[in-house]
Design a protein around this motif. Structure first.
Motif, PDB file in Angstrom:
ATOM      1  N   PRO A  74       0.815  -1.227   0.000  1.00  0.00           N
ATOM      2  CA  PRO A  74       0.000   0.000   0.000  1.00  0.00           C
ATOM      3  C   PRO A  74       0.845   1.272   0.000  1.00  0.00           C
ATOM      4  O   PRO A  74       0.363   2.344  -0.335  1.00  0.00           O
ATOM      5  CB  PRO A  74      -0.810  -0.109   1.295  1.00  0.00           C
ATOM      6  CG  PRO A  74      -0.784  -1.539   1.659  1.00  0.00           C
ATOM      7  CD  PRO A  74       0.509  -2.087   1.121  1.00  0.00           C
ATOM      8  N   PHE A  75       2.130   1.145   0.363  1.00  0.00           N
ATOM      9  CA  PHE A  75       3.027   2.303   0.419  1.00  0.00           C
ATOM     10  C   PHE A  75       3.779   2.526  -0.892  1.00  0.00           C
ATOM     11  O   PHE A  75       4.692   3.350  -0.946  1.00  0.00           O
ATOM     12  CB  PHE A  75       4.002   2.157   1.590  1.00  0.00           C
ATOM     13  CG  PHE A  75       3.299   2.076   2.918  1.00  0.00           C
ATOM     14  CD1 PHE A  75       2.820   3.222   3.529  1.00  0.00           C
ATOM     15  CD2 PHE A  75       3.088   0.854   3.529  1.00  0.00           C
ATOM     16  CE1 PHE A  75       2.151   3.158   4.734  1.00  0.00           C
ATOM     17  CE2 PHE A  75       2.423   0.775   4.745  1.00  0.00           C
ATOM     18  CZ  PHE A  75       1.956   1.934   5.346  1.00  0.00           C
ATOM     19  N   ASP A  76       3.408   1.812  -1.959  1.00  0.00           N
ATOM     20  CA  ASP A  76       4.033   2.019  -3.262  1.00  0.00           C
ATOM     21  C   ASP A  76       3.673   3.385  -3.853  1.00  0.00           C
ATOM     22  O   ASP A  76       4.418   3.932  -4.658  1.00  0.00           O
ATOM     23  CB  ASP A  76       3.614   0.929  -4.251  1.00  0.00           C
ATOM     24  CG  ASP A  76       4.256  -0.406  -3.939  1.00  0.00           C
ATOM     25  OD1 ASP A  76       5.198  -0.450  -3.121  1.00  0.00           O
ATOM     26  OD2 ASP A  76       3.811  -1.423  -4.515  1.00  0.00           O
ATOM     27  N   ASN A  77       2.523   3.917  -3.482  1.00  0.00           N
ATOM     28  CA  ASN A  77       2.073   5.240  -3.936  1.00  0.00           C
ATOM     29  C   ASN A  77       1.580   6.013  -2.712  1.00  0.00           C
ATOM     30  O   ASN A  77       0.709   5.532  -1.985  1.00  0.00           O
ATOM     31  CB  ASN A  77       0.936   5.120  -4.953  1.00  0.00           C
ATOM     32  CG  ASN A  77       1.389   4.438  -6.215  1.00  0.00           C
ATOM     33  OD1 ASN A  77       2.182   4.972  -6.964  1.00  0.00           O
ATOM     34  ND2 ASN A  77       0.893   3.234  -6.442  1.00  0.00           N
ATOM     35  N   LEU A 115      -2.847  29.003  -0.445  1.00  0.00           N
ATOM     36  CA  LEU A 115      -1.658  28.376  -1.016  1.00  0.00           C
ATOM     37  C   LEU A 115      -1.731  26.862  -0.826  1.00  0.00           C
ATOM     38  O   LEU A 115      -2.101  26.393   0.251  1.00  0.00           O
ATOM     39  CB  LEU A 115      -0.395  28.918  -0.339  1.00  0.00           C
ATOM     40  CG  LEU A 115      -0.191  30.423  -0.424  1.00  0.00           C
ATOM     41  CD1 LEU A 115       0.984  30.853   0.443  1.00  0.00           C
ATOM     42  CD2 LEU A 115       0.018  30.857  -1.863  1.00  0.00           C
ATOM     43  N   TYR A 116      -1.380  26.117  -1.867  1.00  0.00           N
ATOM     44  CA  TYR A 116      -1.460  24.659  -1.853  1.00  0.00           C
ATOM     45  C   TYR A 116      -0.157  24.067  -2.383  1.00  0.00           C
ATOM     46  O   TYR A 116       0.460  24.627  -3.287  1.00  0.00           O
ATOM     47  CB  TYR A 116      -2.599  24.163  -2.758  1.00  0.00           C
ATOM     48  CG  TYR A 116      -3.966  24.631  -2.368  1.00  0.00           C
ATOM     49  CD1 TYR A 116      -4.809  23.808  -1.631  1.00  0.00           C
ATOM     50  CD2 TYR A 116      -4.432  25.888  -2.745  1.00  0.00           C
ATOM     51  CE1 TYR A 116      -6.078  24.233  -1.278  1.00  0.00           C
ATOM     52  CE2 TYR A 116      -5.688  26.316  -2.388  1.00  0.00           C
ATOM     53  CZ  TYR A 116      -6.515  25.484  -1.654  1.00  0.00           C
ATOM     54  OH  TYR A 116      -7.765  25.913  -1.292  1.00  0.00           O
ATOM     55  N   THR A 117       0.238  22.917  -1.848  1.00  0.00           N
ATOM     56  CA  THR A 117       1.346  22.148  -2.392  1.00  0.00           C
ATOM     57  C   THR A 117       1.023  20.661  -2.271  1.00  0.00           C
ATOM     58  O   THR A 117       0.333  20.242  -1.358  1.00  0.00           O
ATOM     59  CB  THR A 117       2.687  22.481  -1.693  1.00  0.00           C
ATOM     60  OG1 THR A 117       3.737  21.797  -2.347  1.00  0.00           O
ATOM     61  CG2 THR A 117       2.661  22.110  -0.239  1.00  0.00           C
ATOM     62  N   LEU A 118       1.522  19.901  -3.231  1.00  0.00           N
ATOM     63  CA  LEU A 118       1.205  18.482  -3.317  1.00  0.00           C
ATOM     64  C   LEU A 118       2.449  17.729  -3.783  1.00  0.00           C
ATOM     65  O   LEU A 118       3.156  18.195  -4.682  1.00  0.00           O
ATOM     66  CB  LEU A 118       0.079  18.291  -4.336  1.00  0.00           C
ATOM     67  CG  LEU A 118      -0.693  16.997  -4.370  1.00  0.00           C
ATOM     68  CD1 LEU A 118      -1.535  16.846  -3.116  1.00  0.00           C
ATOM     69  CD2 LEU A 118      -1.617  17.003  -5.585  1.00  0.00           C
ATOM     70  N   TYR A 119       2.718  16.583  -3.173  1.00  0.00           N
ATOM     71  CA  TYR A 119       3.825  15.734  -3.615  1.00  0.00           C
ATOM     72  C   TYR A 119       3.304  14.310  -3.763  1.00  0.00           C
ATOM     73  O   TYR A 119       2.739  13.743  -2.830  1.00  0.00           O
ATOM     74  CB  TYR A 119       4.989  15.766  -2.617  1.00  0.00           C
ATOM     75  CG  TYR A 119       6.144  14.909  -3.059  1.00  0.00           C
ATOM     76  CD1 TYR A 119       6.969  15.320  -4.096  1.00  0.00           C
ATOM     77  CD2 TYR A 119       6.387  13.674  -2.463  1.00  0.00           C
ATOM     78  CE1 TYR A 119       8.033  14.532  -4.520  1.00  0.00           C
ATOM     79  CE2 TYR A 119       7.447  12.881  -2.886  1.00  0.00           C
ATOM     80  CZ  TYR A 119       8.257  13.312  -3.915  1.00  0.00           C
ATOM     81  OH  TYR A 119       9.292  12.536  -4.339  1.00  0.00           O
ATOM     82  N   ARG A 120       3.479  13.750  -4.958  1.00  0.00           N
ATOM     83  CA  ARG A 120       3.064  12.370  -5.232  1.00  0.00           C
ATOM     84  C   ARG A 120       4.305  11.496  -5.339  1.00  0.00           C
ATOM     85  O   ARG A 120       5.149  11.715  -6.204  1.00  0.00           O
ATOM     86  CB  ARG A 120       2.268  12.299  -6.539  1.00  0.00           C
ATOM     87  CG  ARG A 120       0.951  13.006  -6.484  1.00  0.00           C
ATOM     88  CD  ARG A 120       0.216  12.880  -7.828  1.00  0.00           C
ATOM     89  NE  ARG A 120      -0.981  13.677  -7.845  1.00  0.00           N
ATOM     90  CZ  ARG A 120      -1.057  14.927  -8.284  1.00  0.00           C
ATOM     91  NH1 ARG A 120       0.026  15.517  -8.752  1.00  0.00           N
ATOM     92  NH2 ARG A 120      -2.192  15.581  -8.256  1.00  0.00           N
ATOM     93  N   TYR A 121       4.394  10.500  -4.458  1.00  0.00           N
ATOM     94  CA  TYR A 121       5.496   9.540  -4.486  1.00  0.00           C
ATOM     95  C   TYR A 121       5.000   8.256  -5.144  1.00  0.00           C
ATOM     96  O   TYR A 121       3.898   7.770  -4.838  1.00  0.00           O
ATOM     97  CB  TYR A 121       5.981   9.234  -3.070  1.00  0.00           C
ATOM     98  CG  TYR A 121       6.817   7.973  -3.015  1.00  0.00           C
ATOM     99  CD1 TYR A 121       8.148   7.989  -3.410  1.00  0.00           C
ATOM    100  CD2 TYR A 121       6.257   6.772  -2.598  1.00  0.00           C
ATOM    101  CE1 TYR A 121       8.905   6.828  -3.388  1.00  0.00           C
ATOM    102  CE2 TYR A 121       7.020   5.606  -2.566  1.00  0.00           C
ATOM    103  CZ  TYR A 121       8.328   5.639  -2.959  1.00  0.00           C
ATOM    104  OH  TYR A 121       9.071   4.491  -2.944  1.00  0.00           O
ATOM    105  N   ALA A 122       5.794   7.705  -6.045  1.00  0.00           N
ATOM    106  CA  ALA A 122       5.496   6.422  -6.670  1.00  0.00           C
ATOM    107  C   ALA A 122       6.757   5.573  -6.659  1.00  0.00           C
ATOM    108  O   ALA A 122       7.836   6.049  -7.019  1.00  0.00           O
ATOM    109  CB  ALA A 122       5.000   6.615  -8.099  1.00  0.00           C
ATOM    110  N   LYS A 123       6.613   4.329  -6.240  1.00  0.00           N
ATOM    111  CA  LYS A 123       7.759   3.412  -6.181  1.00  0.00           C
ATOM    112  C   LYS A 123       8.395   3.237  -7.555  1.00  0.00           C
ATOM    113  O   LYS A 123       9.600   3.029  -7.671  1.00  0.00           O
ATOM    114  CB  LYS A 123       7.297   2.072  -5.631  1.00  0.00           C
ATOM    115  CG  LYS A 123       8.404   1.067  -5.430  1.00  0.00           C
ATOM    116  CD  LYS A 123       7.851  -0.234  -4.879  1.00  0.00           C
ATOM    117  CE  LYS A 123       8.964  -1.269  -4.746  1.00  0.00           C
ATOM    118  NZ  LYS A 123       8.434  -2.547  -4.257  1.00  0.00           N
TER     119      LYS A 123
END
Length: 195
Positions: A74-77, A115-123
């Motif tokens: 589940p932590f891949d994304n 103000l908004y910021t977003l970070y998407r992590y993908a394995k």
């Protein structure tokens, strides 16, 4: 926490290409469970911090032999978000009411700049960072701009009337692959139900 069902379909009857091993055992229609989880922390100062796991359940494949080397977690994304949406507190101001001098209490409302910021992590390595600013010109009209890593700039405008809201966003062609995109136009309409 949310859950649902995903349906994938491929029209194999119209496929005229060579035999693709990834599609050889694929059923034309399938259903599989889907779920995600998220948490949001809201401070009194208007700072909001969030984390989301967009895929809690491992996908299954109709031809598992072709995907046997794939492990799932589940932590891949993971999606991390932070935004600042301050409330301007009500205060007493001098004014006139029915011709008499008095003190009037103003309404509490949201500060003009968000103000908004977003970070998407993908394995798999497709990590992406995004920032956005939204300027509320009035209670019913707003403008915004955003920057998405590897995609570039985008602009948006929105209008709300009563329970209805309408927004439009445009992202010019910023993709490094020529001919891949000619830009996007996005229209969103919403209806608020309840208070």
């Amino acid at each position: 926490l949310s859950g649902g069902v995903v349906n994938n379909s491929i029209n194999l009857q119209d496929y005229t290409g060579p035999d693709d091993p990834a599609l050889s055992g694929y059923l034309s229609n399938n259903f599989q469970p889907a779920g995600n989880f998220g948490m949001l922390y809201q401070s009194r100062a208007g700072l909001n911090l969030g984390v989301t796991l967009p895929q809690l359940i491992s996908p299954f494949y109709n031809a598992p032999a072709n995907f046997s080397n794939m492990a799932f977690s589940p932590f891949d994304n993971i999606t991390l978000s932070a935004y600042l949406k301050r409330k301007v507190k009500s205060k007493l101001v001098k004014g006139k009411k029915k011709g008499l001098r008095t003190k009037i209490k103003t309404q509490e409302k949201t500060a003009p700049l968000e103000l908004y910021t977003l970070y998407r992590y993908a394995k798999t390595g497709n990590n992406q960072f995004e920032v956005m600013a939204k300027l509320n010109l009035s209670e019913n009209l707003w403008l915004g701009a955003s920057y998405r890593q590897a995609s570039g700039m985008a602009g948006l405008v929105g209008l709300s009337i009563g329970r209805f809201a309408f927004s439009y966003a445009y992202e010019p062609r910023n993709n490094p692959e020529a001919g891949f995109s000619t830009g996007t136009h996005e229209v969103q309409m919403s209806l608020r139900v309840g208070k």
